[in-house]
Design a protein around this motif. Sequence first.
Motif, mmCIF file in Angstrom:
data_model
loop_
_atom_site.group_PDB
_atom_site.id
_atom_site.type_symbol
_atom_site.label_atom_id
_atom_site.label_comp_id
_atom_site.label_asym_id
_atom_site.label_seq_id
_atom_site.Cartn_x
_atom_site.Cartn_y
_atom_site.Cartn_z
ATOM 1 N N LEU A 21 1.000 1.592 21.741
ATOM 2 C CA LEU A 21 -0.320 1.827 21.151
ATOM 3 C C LEU A 21 -0.835 0.577 20.444
ATOM 4 C CD1 LEU A 21 -2.440 4.080 20.656
ATOM 5 C CD2 LEU A 21 -1.268 4.541 18.485
ATOM 6 N N PHE A 22 0.024 -0.087 19.671
ATOM 7 C CA PHE A 22 -0.382 -1.305 18.960
ATOM 8 C C PHE A 22 -0.781 -2.394 19.945
ATOM 9 C CE2 PHE A 22 2.673 -0.250 15.193
ATOM 10 C CZ PHE A 22 1.847 0.789 14.814
ATOM 11 N N ARG A 23 -0.050 -2.480 21.054
ATOM 12 C CA ARG A 23 -0.387 -3.500 22.046
ATOM 13 C C ARG A 23 -1.713 -3.182 22.730
ATOM 14 N NH1 ARG A 23 3.241 -5.539 27.304
ATOM 15 N NH2 ARG A 23 2.109 -7.516 27.586
ATOM 16 N N GLU A 24 -1.945 -1.908 22.983
ATOM 17 C CA GLU A 24 -3.157 -1.495 23.688
ATOM 18 C C GLU A 24 -4.404 -1.588 22.814
ATOM 19 O OE1 GLU A 24 -5.081 2.649 25.452
ATOM 20 O OE2 GLU A 24 -2.921 2.518 25.126
ATOM 21 N N LYS A 25 -4.322 -1.077 21.579
ATOM 22 C CA LYS A 25 -5.505 -0.982 20.718
ATOM 23 C C LYS A 25 -5.531 -2.024 19.612
ATOM 24 C CE LYS A 25 -7.310 2.923 19.712
ATOM 25 N NZ LYS A 25 -7.618 4.288 19.196
ATOM 26 N N GLY A 26 -4.379 -2.634 19.339
ATOM 27 C CA GLY A 26 -4.257 -3.492 18.168
ATOM 28 C C GLY A 26 -3.815 -2.652 16.981
ATOM 29 N N MET A 108 4.589 -10.945 18.383
ATOM 30 C CA MET A 108 3.831 -12.192 18.386
ATOM 31 C C MET A 108 2.424 -12.039 17.817
ATOM 32 S SD MET A 108 5.896 -14.406 19.491
ATOM 33 C CE MET A 108 7.492 -14.404 20.324
ATOM 34 N N ASN A 109 1.775 -10.907 18.083
ATOM 35 C CA ASN A 109 0.350 -10.798 17.799
ATOM 36 C C ASN A 109 -0.024 -9.928 16.604
ATOM 37 O OD1 ASN A 109 -0.156 -12.331 20.166
ATOM 38 N ND2 ASN A 109 -0.015 -10.478 21.407
ATOM 39 N N GLU A 110 0.820 -8.963 16.253
ATOM 40 C CA GLU A 110 0.426 -8.010 15.225
ATOM 41 C C GLU A 110 1.159 -8.184 13.897
ATOM 42 O OE1 GLU A 110 -2.153 -6.187 15.888
ATOM 43 O OE2 GLU A 110 -2.182 -6.781 18.006
ATOM 44 N N HIS A 111 2.116 -9.108 13.826
ATOM 45 C CA HIS A 111 2.871 -9.298 12.584
ATOM 46 C C HIS A 111 1.981 -9.686 11.417
ATOM 47 C CE1 HIS A 111 2.620 -13.419 14.212
ATOM 48 N NE2 HIS A 111 2.541 -13.755 12.942
ATOM 49 N N ARG A 112 0.811 -10.248 11.708
ATOM 50 C CA ARG A 112 -0.089 -10.694 10.638
ATOM 51 C C ARG A 112 -0.579 -9.546 9.769
ATOM 52 N NH1 ARG A 112 -2.832 -10.682 15.426
ATOM 53 N NH2 ARG A 112 -4.874 -9.668 15.529
ATOM 54 N N HIS A 113 -0.399 -8.312 10.236
ATOM 55 C CA HIS A 113 -0.842 -7.151 9.470
ATOM 56 C C HIS A 113 0.220 -6.662 8.490
ATOM 57 C CE1 HIS A 113 -4.517 -6.768 11.793
ATOM 58 N NE2 HIS A 113 -3.815 -6.833 12.902
ATOM 59 N N LEU A 114 1.391 -7.299 8.486
ATOM 60 C CA LEU A 114 2.402 -6.943 7.498
ATOM 61 C C LEU A 114 1.869 -7.261 6.101
ATOM 62 C CD1 LEU A 114 5.576 -8.424 9.233
ATOM 63 C CD2 LEU A 114 5.138 -5.987 8.839
ATOM 64 N N SER A 115 2.182 -6.405 5.143
ATOM 65 C CA SER A 115 1.781 -6.664 3.758
ATOM 66 C C SER A 115 2.831 -7.544 3.096
ATOM 67 C CB SER A 115 1.624 -5.343 3.005
ATOM 68 O OG SER A 115 2.875 -4.664 2.938
ATOM 69 N N GLN A 116 2.489 -8.116 1.966
ATOM 70 C CA GLN A 116 3.445 -8.907 1.196
ATOM 71 C C GLN A 116 4.377 -7.965 0.440
ATOM 72 O OE1 GLN A 116 3.844 -11.858 1.769
ATOM 73 N NE2 GLN A 116 1.888 -12.824 2.304
ATOM 74 N N PRO A 117 5.628 -8.324 0.242
ATOM 75 C CA PRO A 117 6.247 -9.614 0.597
ATOM 76 C C PRO A 117 6.803 -9.664 2.021
ATOM 77 C CG PRO A 117 7.834 -8.298 -0.587
ATOM 78 C CD PRO A 117 6.576 -7.469 -0.518
ATOM 79 N N PHE A 118 6.559 -8.611 2.795
ATOM 80 C CA PHE A 118 7.158 -8.540 4.131
ATOM 81 C C PHE A 118 6.639 -9.636 5.059
ATOM 82 C CE2 PHE A 118 7.105 -4.184 2.401
ATOM 83 C CZ PHE A 118 8.461 -3.978 2.319
ATOM 84 N N LEU A 119 5.353 -9.957 4.953
ATOM 85 C CA LEU A 119 4.795 -11.006 5.807
ATOM 86 C C LEU A 119 5.466 -12.338 5.516
ATOM 87 C CD1 LEU A 119 2.815 -12.078 7.906
ATOM 88 C CD2 LEU A 119 1.096 -12.290 6.087
#
Length: 245
Positions: A21-26, A108-119
Amino acid sequence: MMSATDNLSRKEQLIRSAAELFREKGYAAASMRDLAQKLGIEAASLYSHIKSKEEILRSLCFDMAAEFRKSLEDVEKQGGSASEKLKKGIIGHIAVMAKDLTASAVFMNEHRHLSQPFLRDFLLLRINYINRFKNIIEQGVKSGEFKNNIDKKLAVMTLFSSLNWMPQWYDPTSNIVPGELGQQGIVQVQSAVSRDCEQVFRQPGAPVVGHHHVGRHGRHPFDQLRRWTLGQEHLDALAACQVFD
């Protein structure tokens, strides 16, 4: 006939479906309701297996980071020349990605949505992994296996800017197997480390200052590749960490 998910736990099935789902829709556009619909269950039932959508993303990102790290650690433990370690490291990286292209794309593409401090933790893991490949190239330079006038940072970031596009173009049903892709990647990197990278990355009309090439906007190619590979917002977040030496 048994499906690929029959032996998975309910939580594992949930995470796999979420990756699709994340890959398909973001990640941002996908909702827990969407996931419940995809699984054919009530949305409330999801929370007996998972606490939040981000928990799924964290699981996908950090589990894959652990697989990449283990693959490289196995190569490092085997020892051998820098050339051999680089070859095995590239093949191992591709094998991890090819095993689950959907999870790789999310990684590769969706990790940027992790919140801190996880990102920040995730990016430090990723940079540590990249720097270990750079260390292998540095070992090869010291041993005389690679030319000593290469830009080691540029060489390793070129490698990853190429490898990390794999989920976008690799067809697992094709006749090309991950091992063959690894061999192609090895040829690419060996080409890069065996001659001056300046000739590879020169843009028409761009000035050259000393050994390093400067792009149209006054940036070293390494800076451009870091932006392509990590994203500018993540470079800003890591600026204080001094992870690029």
